[in-house]
Write an enzyme that holds these catalytic residues in place. Sequence first.
Site, PDB file in Angstrom:
ATOM      1  N   LYS A 182      -5.262  12.634 -14.799  1.00 25.73           N
ATOM      2  CA  LYS A 182      -3.918  12.686 -14.206  1.00 25.73           C
ATOM      3  C   LYS A 182      -3.646  11.363 -13.488  1.00 25.73           C
ATOM      4  CE  LYS A 182      -1.888  13.554 -10.495  1.00 25.73           C
ATOM      5  NZ  LYS A 182      -0.781  12.554 -10.551  1.00 25.73           N
ATOM      6  N   CYS A 290      -7.387  -2.288  -2.891  1.00 28.47           N
ATOM      7  CA  CYS A 290      -8.244  -1.555  -1.949  1.00 28.47           C
ATOM      8  C   CYS A 290      -9.412  -2.396  -1.451  1.00 28.47           C
ATOM      9  CB  CYS A 290      -8.768  -0.284  -2.609  1.00 28.47           C
ATOM     10  SG  CYS A 290      -9.635  -0.631  -4.149  1.00 28.47           S
TER      11      CYS A 290
HETATM   12  P1  NAD Z   1      -2.893   8.959  -3.181  1.00 30.27           P
HETATM   13  O1  NAD Z   1      -4.102   9.527  -2.554  1.00 30.27           O
HETATM   14  O2  NAD Z   1      -1.575   9.217  -2.578  1.00 30.27           O
HETATM   15  O3  NAD Z   1      -2.778   9.459  -4.702  1.00 30.27           O
HETATM   16  C1  NAD Z   1      -3.802   9.249  -5.630  1.00 30.27           C
HETATM   17  C2  NAD Z   1      -3.703  10.289  -6.730  1.00 30.27           C
HETATM   18  O4  NAD Z   1      -3.944  11.573  -6.164  1.00 30.27           O
HETATM   19  C3  NAD Z   1      -2.342  10.371  -7.404  1.00 30.27           C
HETATM   20  O5  NAD Z   1      -2.533  10.558  -8.792  1.00 30.27           O
HETATM   21  C4  NAD Z   1      -1.719  11.595  -6.775  1.00 30.27           C
HETATM   22  O6  NAD Z   1      -0.764  12.216  -7.600  1.00 30.27           O
HETATM   23  C5  NAD Z   1      -2.937  12.473  -6.604  1.00 30.27           C
HETATM   24  N1  NAD Z   1      -2.807  13.534  -5.599  1.00 30.27           N
HETATM   25  C6  NAD Z   1      -2.046  13.527  -4.463  1.00 30.27           C
HETATM   26  N2  NAD Z   1      -2.190  14.708  -3.807  1.00 30.27           N
HETATM   27  C7  NAD Z   1      -3.062  15.456  -4.527  1.00 30.27           C
HETATM   28  C8  NAD Z   1      -3.607  16.756  -4.355  1.00 30.27           C
HETATM   29  N3  NAD Z   1      -3.299  17.542  -3.303  1.00 30.27           N
HETATM   30  N4  NAD Z   1      -4.472  17.215  -5.280  1.00 30.27           N
HETATM   31  C9  NAD Z   1      -4.813  16.441  -6.331  1.00 30.27           C
HETATM   32  N5  NAD Z   1      -4.318  15.222  -6.556  1.00 30.27           N
HETATM   33  C10 NAD Z   1      -3.457  14.714  -5.660  1.00 30.27           C
HETATM   34  O7  NAD Z   1      -3.172   7.391  -3.315  1.00 30.27           O
HETATM   35  P2  NAD Z   1      -2.179   6.261  -3.855  1.00 30.27           P
HETATM   36  O8  NAD Z   1      -1.123   6.016  -2.841  1.00 30.27           O
HETATM   37  O9  NAD Z   1      -1.794   6.572  -5.263  1.00 30.27           O
HETATM   38  O10 NAD Z   1      -3.174   5.018  -3.933  1.00 30.27           O
HETATM   39  C11 NAD Z   1      -3.420   4.155  -2.875  1.00 30.27           C
HETATM   40  C12 NAD Z   1      -4.756   4.491  -2.238  1.00 30.27           C
HETATM   41  O11 NAD Z   1      -5.805   4.410  -3.210  1.00 30.27           O
HETATM   42  C13 NAD Z   1      -5.119   3.476  -1.159  1.00 30.27           C
HETATM   43  O12 NAD Z   1      -5.723   4.144  -0.077  1.00 30.27           O
HETATM   44  C14 NAD Z   1      -6.158   2.594  -1.869  1.00 30.27           C
HETATM   45  O13 NAD Z   1      -7.040   1.908  -1.027  1.00 30.27           O
HETATM   46  C15 NAD Z   1      -6.859   3.608  -2.707  1.00 30.27           C
HETATM   47  N6  NAD Z   1      -7.601   2.967  -3.806  1.00 30.27           N
HETATM   48  C16 NAD Z   1      -8.969   2.966  -3.749  1.00 30.27           C
HETATM   49  C17 NAD Z   1      -9.708   2.342  -4.756  1.00 30.27           C
HETATM   50  C18 NAD Z   1     -11.208   2.320  -4.736  1.00 30.27           C
HETATM   51  O14 NAD Z   1     -11.809   1.936  -5.733  1.00 30.27           O
HETATM   52  N7  NAD Z   1     -11.847   2.714  -3.654  1.00 30.27           N
HETATM   53  C19 NAD Z   1      -9.036   1.733  -5.826  1.00 30.27           C
HETATM   54  C20 NAD Z   1      -7.643   1.749  -5.831  1.00 30.27           C
HETATM   55  C21 NAD Z   1      -6.931   2.379  -4.815  1.00 30.27           C
END
Ligand code: NAD
Length: 488
Positions: A182, A290
């Site tokens: 997803k 990130c």
């Molecule tokens: P987010 O947590 O808002 O969303 C990530 C994913 O989770 C999306 O696909 C979203 O639809 C899904 N999601 C949201 N609520 C959910 C739920 N209740 N159940 C299941 N899935 C759910 O994050 P974002 O805003 O898309 O991304 C930015 C974040 O990701 C930042 O904190 C960034 O640092 C982090 N990030 C981390 C890495 C890493 O490798 N550590 C890499 C890229 C981004």
Amino acid sequence: MSSPRVDVDGVSVSPDHYINGERIASSRTFEDRSPLDWTWKLANVARASSVEADLAVTAAESAFPAWAELSLEERGSYLDRLADLIDRDVEDIAHVECLDMAMLEESLRQRVIGRGARNFRAYAELARNYEPRRWSSNGTENTVLRMPAGPTVVITPWNAPFMLSTWKCAPALAAGNTVILKPAEWSPLSCSMLMDLVEEAEFPPGVFNVVQGFGAEVGAALVSDPRVRRISFTGSPETGRLIGEAAAKNLVPFTAELGGKGPFVVFADADLDSAAEKAAVMYDDGGQVCLAGTRLLVEASVRDAFVERFEVATKRHVLGDSRDIATTISPLIHPDHLARVEGFVKRAKVNGDTVVFGGVTLTKDGLWYEPTLIEPSSNDSEIVQHEVFGPVLTLQSFTDEAEAVKLANSTPYGLSAIVYTSSEERAERVGSRLRAGTIWVNCFLVRDLTAPFGGAGISGIGREGGDYALDFYSDLKTLQIKEGTTRG
Ligand code: NAD
């Protein structure tokens, strides 16, 4: 029932899910707009509910036994074919992903999308080359074997969605699991394009599925399904906690790669020109990375010399259209995200933190935010302690190595750290004391796919990368055969 394909600036993309080898529409859709021009609607994308989540898990569950039974050689050949097709289509995927999430098209084309192909090739190879650990003890011959775990849910964020998704899906598939991916709702298109290639590579139906939609709807339904045997998530710590709760209910192992607030530590003995050049790279892609080192920690004796160089390097940045090769800073992904970044800087000002430069939104042109540097009034300031995920860095100084390490380790995050020093002894000493999953010394973003990857603290749970990922997507078992048991 499927919807018509959409023409995204000359590239044909399906706005539908891909479940059990078929394109499937939903009764509801969501608008996907381009951050390069918010008036530009790229597609109405299928918006899944728990119904499509159920269909996808059912497909992955039915396909699992046959996929798990294939030899490593046979499974690997599917992954290799997919890698070749990605390499063939790099230009189109890079173009659509650039329109969809505004990452610089040149780096997508040269570096990021190709990593997707390398992920599939590398994991096919690693899985094939697995050498089980064997040893004798207590009169038995022990062998550690990997068993495919089952249907796997992969949930990914909006930044670099193609590369980050393949980084997780490749080892899951290589390990013999079936996958439901997803992607994030703010950048769904490149993962849909991946499914065209999965079909062309003739993966058996149900082995690799994509469902599009919102996290709170289809994401939550997928991670709560008891038939799912692995969950791999990349995103924010807040969502990571929710997914962890769902995984715990079903006793499903999960990994979470979460946010970062990495330190960028500059010692007085460092090559200040290189350090300042690299620090300015933290603004690339609008700072939506990130792994970026967003807290500049500079030894007090070279603070002014460093800042002078850093300002020069930062002024060379060009805010612009991510398709333009001259651009180095892309717009932010979404108006809501821009408002979030603005909110952090506004609150910093109210808190008494000093904006050294930047802090300006270029609203007339769209979603660009100027590179910003803030000197916090205290290490407890929100701007130091919370991930902004935008082009906003903080500047603090330290007087000795012990203080540098203390400041570097002083947030709840622990994803990455960057250190500039000319001393290898210091690099090893400081590196061993920093609390972070990846530490780069005099470099940044150099990655080896076989190295463990993940975060400490609220930056993550578990490790992926190389054999760490293949072990995570497998159930390990120990086979013990009594010595003297005859062959044949
Ligand atoms: P987010 O947590 O808002 O969303 C990530 C994913 O989770 C999306 O696909 C979203 O639809 C899904 N999601 C949201 N609520 C959910 C739920 N209740 N159940 C299941 N899935 C759910 O994050 P974002 O805003 O898309 O991304 C930015 C974040 O990701 C930042 O904190 C960034 O640092 C982090 N990030 C981390 C890495 C890493 O490798 N550590 C890499 C890229 C981004």
